[in-house]
Design a protein around this motif. Structure first.
Motif, mmCIF file in Angstrom:
data_model
loop_
_atom_site.group_PDB
_atom_site.id
_atom_site.type_symbol
_atom_site.label_atom_id
_atom_site.label_comp_id
_atom_site.label_asym_id
_atom_site.label_seq_id
_atom_site.Cartn_x
_atom_site.Cartn_y
_atom_site.Cartn_z
ATOM 1 N N SER A 62 1.252 -1.024 0.266
ATOM 2 C CA SER A 62 0.048 0.000 -0.236
ATOM 3 C C SER A 62 0.741 1.214 -0.037
ATOM 4 O O SER A 62 1.924 1.361 -0.078
ATOM 5 N N GLY A 63 0.208 2.516 0.265
ATOM 6 C CA GLY A 63 0.741 3.609 -0.160
ATOM 7 C C GLY A 63 1.801 4.357 -1.609
ATOM 8 O O GLY A 63 0.921 3.607 -2.500
ATOM 9 N N THR A 64 1.552 5.077 -1.350
ATOM 10 C CA THR A 64 2.422 5.716 -2.960
ATOM 11 C C THR A 64 3.572 5.432 -3.435
ATOM 12 O O THR A 64 4.470 4.507 -2.404
ATOM 13 N N VAL A 65 3.376 5.026 -4.779
ATOM 14 C CA VAL A 65 5.635 4.417 -5.500
ATOM 15 C C VAL A 65 6.487 5.744 -5.690
ATOM 16 O O VAL A 65 6.014 6.536 -5.791
ATOM 17 N N GLY A 66 7.354 4.896 -5.007
ATOM 18 C CA GLY A 66 7.763 6.184 -4.753
ATOM 19 C C GLY A 66 8.411 7.150 -3.881
ATOM 20 O O GLY A 66 9.126 7.954 -3.399
ATOM 21 N N LYS A 67 7.738 6.408 -2.124
ATOM 22 C CA LYS A 67 7.021 6.897 -1.611
ATOM 23 C C LYS A 67 7.563 5.429 0.081
ATOM 24 O O LYS A 67 8.802 5.263 0.596
ATOM 25 N N ASN A 68 6.087 5.150 -0.150
ATOM 26 C CA ASN A 68 6.044 4.161 0.406
ATOM 27 C C ASN A 68 6.679 3.029 -0.330
ATOM 28 O O ASN A 68 7.340 1.524 0.026
ATOM 29 N N LEU A 69 6.596 2.895 -1.849
ATOM 30 C CA LEU A 69 6.509 1.758 -2.196
ATOM 31 C C LEU A 69 7.827 1.824 -2.577
ATOM 32 O O LEU A 69 7.783 2.880 -4.928
ATOM 33 N N LEU A 70 9.553 1.103 -2.856
ATOM 34 C CA LEU A 70 10.698 1.513 -3.956
ATOM 35 C C LEU A 70 11.249 0.326 -4.379
ATOM 36 O O LEU A 70 10.692 -0.308 -3.948
ATOM 37 N N CYS A 226 21.580 -4.135 -2.063
ATOM 38 C CA CYS A 226 21.111 -2.656 -3.111
ATOM 39 C C CYS A 226 20.814 -1.662 -2.901
ATOM 40 O O CYS A 226 21.227 -1.309 -1.595
ATOM 41 N N GLN A 227 21.139 -0.472 -3.484
ATOM 42 C CA GLN A 227 21.857 0.760 -2.622
ATOM 43 C C GLN A 227 20.974 1.623 -2.002
ATOM 44 O O GLN A 227 19.761 1.338 -3.164
ATOM 45 N N THR A 228 20.447 2.593 -1.405
ATOM 46 C CA THR A 228 19.410 2.834 -0.474
ATOM 47 C C THR A 228 19.130 4.050 -1.347
ATOM 48 O O THR A 228 19.847 4.886 -1.674
ATOM 49 N N PRO A 229 17.726 4.263 -1.719
ATOM 50 C CA PRO A 229 17.483 5.310 -2.293
ATOM 51 C C PRO A 229 17.337 6.009 -1.582
ATOM 52 O O PRO A 229 16.784 6.443 -1.060
ATOM 53 N N LEU A 230 17.061 7.215 -2.624
ATOM 54 C CA LEU A 230 16.918 8.604 -1.720
ATOM 55 C C LEU A 230 15.790 9.320 -1.598
ATOM 56 O O LEU A 230 14.238 8.002 -2.061
ATOM 57 N N SER A 231 14.596 9.399 -0.269
ATOM 58 C CA SER A 231 13.806 9.336 0.271
ATOM 59 C C SER A 231 12.766 10.629 -0.276
ATOM 60 O O SER A 231 13.490 11.245 -0.900
ATOM 61 N N ALA A 232 11.680 10.526 0.268
ATOM 62 C CA ALA A 232 10.810 12.163 -0.732
ATOM 63 C C ALA A 232 11.824 12.923 -0.075
ATOM 64 O O ALA A 232 11.273 13.858 -0.989
ATOM 65 N N LYS A 233 11.792 12.694 1.015
ATOM 66 C CA LYS A 233 12.232 14.376 2.271
ATOM 67 C C LYS A 233 13.522 14.430 1.129
ATOM 68 O O LYS A 233 14.008 15.584 0.848
ATOM 69 N N PRO A 276 4.301 7.004 -12.355
ATOM 70 C CA PRO A 276 4.474 8.088 -11.805
ATOM 71 C C PRO A 276 5.382 9.058 -12.930
ATOM 72 O O PRO A 276 6.561 8.120 -12.687
ATOM 73 N N PRO A 277 5.859 10.174 -13.227
ATOM 74 C CA PRO A 277 6.577 10.863 -13.944
ATOM 75 C C PRO A 277 7.597 11.111 -12.771
ATOM 76 O O PRO A 277 7.568 11.849 -11.532
ATOM 77 N N THR A 313 20.824 10.211 -10.984
ATOM 78 C CA THR A 313 19.621 10.044 -9.834
ATOM 79 C C THR A 313 18.339 10.633 -10.847
ATOM 80 O O THR A 313 18.393 11.372 -11.569
ATOM 81 N N GLU A 314 17.356 10.042 -10.454
ATOM 82 C CA GLU A 314 16.215 10.142 -11.104
ATOM 83 C C GLU A 314 15.126 10.952 -9.714
ATOM 84 O O GLU A 314 15.433 10.275 -8.868
ATOM 85 N N PHE A 315 14.526 11.488 -9.919
ATOM 86 C CA PHE A 315 14.138 12.317 -9.294
ATOM 87 C C PHE A 315 12.182 12.621 -9.738
ATOM 88 O O PHE A 315 11.382 12.146 -11.002
ATOM 89 N N LEU A 316 11.511 11.402 -8.499
ATOM 90 C CA LEU A 316 9.751 11.694 -9.017
ATOM 91 C C LEU A 316 9.450 12.671 -8.466
ATOM 92 O O LEU A 316 9.301 13.716 -8.134
#
Length: 385
Positions: A62-70, A226-233, A276-277, A313-316
């Motif tokens: 559940s949650g938002t792809v790119g925030k809760n679901l990576l 895996c490399q830890t991605p940047l969080s949403a913040k 998501p873009p 890096t890719e930004f959501l």
């Protein structure tokens, strides 16, 4: 995985669609000791328990792809015979029947999961016959050529419920209720392999975190490789730093507002798309250019991007701006305005001092009390005096 693919797997967590073959788990105390273990054919559990597990599994997707679901990709090195991806694949192919692999899995989670209280590790194996889809999008359940075999793990805190009074029917009195340890909704979890393009993707996995700012880097790097991605913040802060460093003295109110207006347009244009873009390095540069960034400040943008964010890096887009409010902040004042009304604010220099002006056309309230705006004629007469 996109939203539609995630929802397709979530739909399996019902009695009608259940593809789960086996469930295993262990209860870990605050001293990181395993107190009890579970190993069962999933459908052999009592029906009341099955429905509660369904709710936990749904929460893990559940949650938002790119925030809760990576979405995370395995580095090539981890796909070698001694890599983490190969080890997870071996665990999946064992269908959770290999005791040694299960114990090794628990040990890896317990060692790297940063949590100081009790928790419950749940691991399931499932095999999903992927139905084909007709041209109109309808699923053809009698036409399935591929099977998606996967593992899903949910890590749930276990907490003591609140003390309370209860009614004892046998004694016919009110008394203190005995407190119980309750399994909470998951804090973290994963799906392996990923379900991309409606099929098995052995090169990727989906990671879940209830709190987008608590990513458990040791879990990602040591257990999954895996490399830890940047969080949403983290994405938002990195983007803000990139804009600030790139624009320099050209970082004025109008340019920054234009950047966020263009970001909101990108989000709006692609809101119906399953993915998501995202913005890569060339797309961020183009965003700054169309938002009014001078050409001379973009000459060294690539170097600035690599130094600030990292080359790949890719930004959501949804992590970089708010479609609900534009915030203007000074040390003493915070102003929030809907993005489409940003033109009501402007910067101006009056008598050598900088001002942020707010155009007032409608009613104004102070602590809920309507006030009468100063009219042009009143302002003009006061200046003459």
């Amino acid at each position: 995985m996109n939203k539609k693919e995630t929802l397709e797997i979530r739909k399996q967590f019902t009695n009608e669609n259940c593809a789960i073959t086996r469930i295993c788990g262990c209860y870990v105390d605050a001293e990181k000791q395993i107190r009890t273990e579970l190993k069962e054919a999933f459908l052999s559990l009592p029906e009341e328990e099955i429905f509660k597990y369904y709710e936990i599994f749904k929460k893990t997707l559940s949650g938002t792809v790119g925030k809760n679901l990576l979405n995370m990709e395995f580095p090539i090195a981890q796909e070698m015979p001694d890599g983490t991806q190969a080890w997870l694949l071996k665990l999946r192919d064992s269908k959770l029947q290999d005791e040694i692999l299960l114990e090794e899995f628990y040990e890896k989670i317990i060692k790297n999961y940063a949590y100081g209280e009790n928790y419950y590790i749940i691991l399931i194996h499932a095999s999903y016959d992927i139905p084909k889809k007709a041209e109109d999008g309808m699923e053809m359940f009698d036409a399935s050529d591929d099977v998606y075999e996967y593992l899903m793990c949910s890590i749930c805190p276990v907490k003591l419920d609140k003390a309370s009074l209860c009614y004892n029917a046998e004694k016919n009195n009110i008394e203190d209720r005995e407190r119980s340890w309750i399994v909470q909704a998951p804090d973290a979890g994963f799906l392996f392999p990923a379900f991309n393009d409606r099929n098995t993707d052995l090169h990727s996995m989906l990671y879940y975190t209830r709190n987008p700012e608590v990513l458990q880097p040791a879990l990602m790097e040591e257990v999954f490789g895996c490399q830890t991605p940047l969080s949403a913040k983290g994405q938002k802060e990195t983007f803000q730093e990139l804009v600030t460093e790139t624009l320099g003295n050209a970082c004025d109110y109008e340019t920054v507002v234009s950047i966020h207006e263009n970001l909101n347009e990108i989000i709006e244009e692609k809101k119906d798309q399953p993915e998501p873009p995202t913005l890569t390095k060339p797309e961020v540069k183009n965003l700054l250019a169309i938002s009014g960034a001078p050409e001379e400040v973009l000459d060294h943008f690539e170097e600035q991007f690599d130094a600030t964010a990292g080359n790949k890096t890719e930004f959501l887009a949804t992590n970089l701006t708010s479609t609900k409010a534009l915030e203007v902040k000074t040390p003493d004042v915070i102003i929030k305005v809907s993005p489409e009304k940003a033109a009501l604010l402007e910067t101006r220099v009056i008598n050598g001092r900088s001002y942020l002006l707010i155009q007032i056309d409608d009613q104004v309230e102070v602590n809920g009390v309507p006030i009468r705006p100063v009219t042009f004629s009143e302002s003009d007469s006061e200046s003459e005096e």
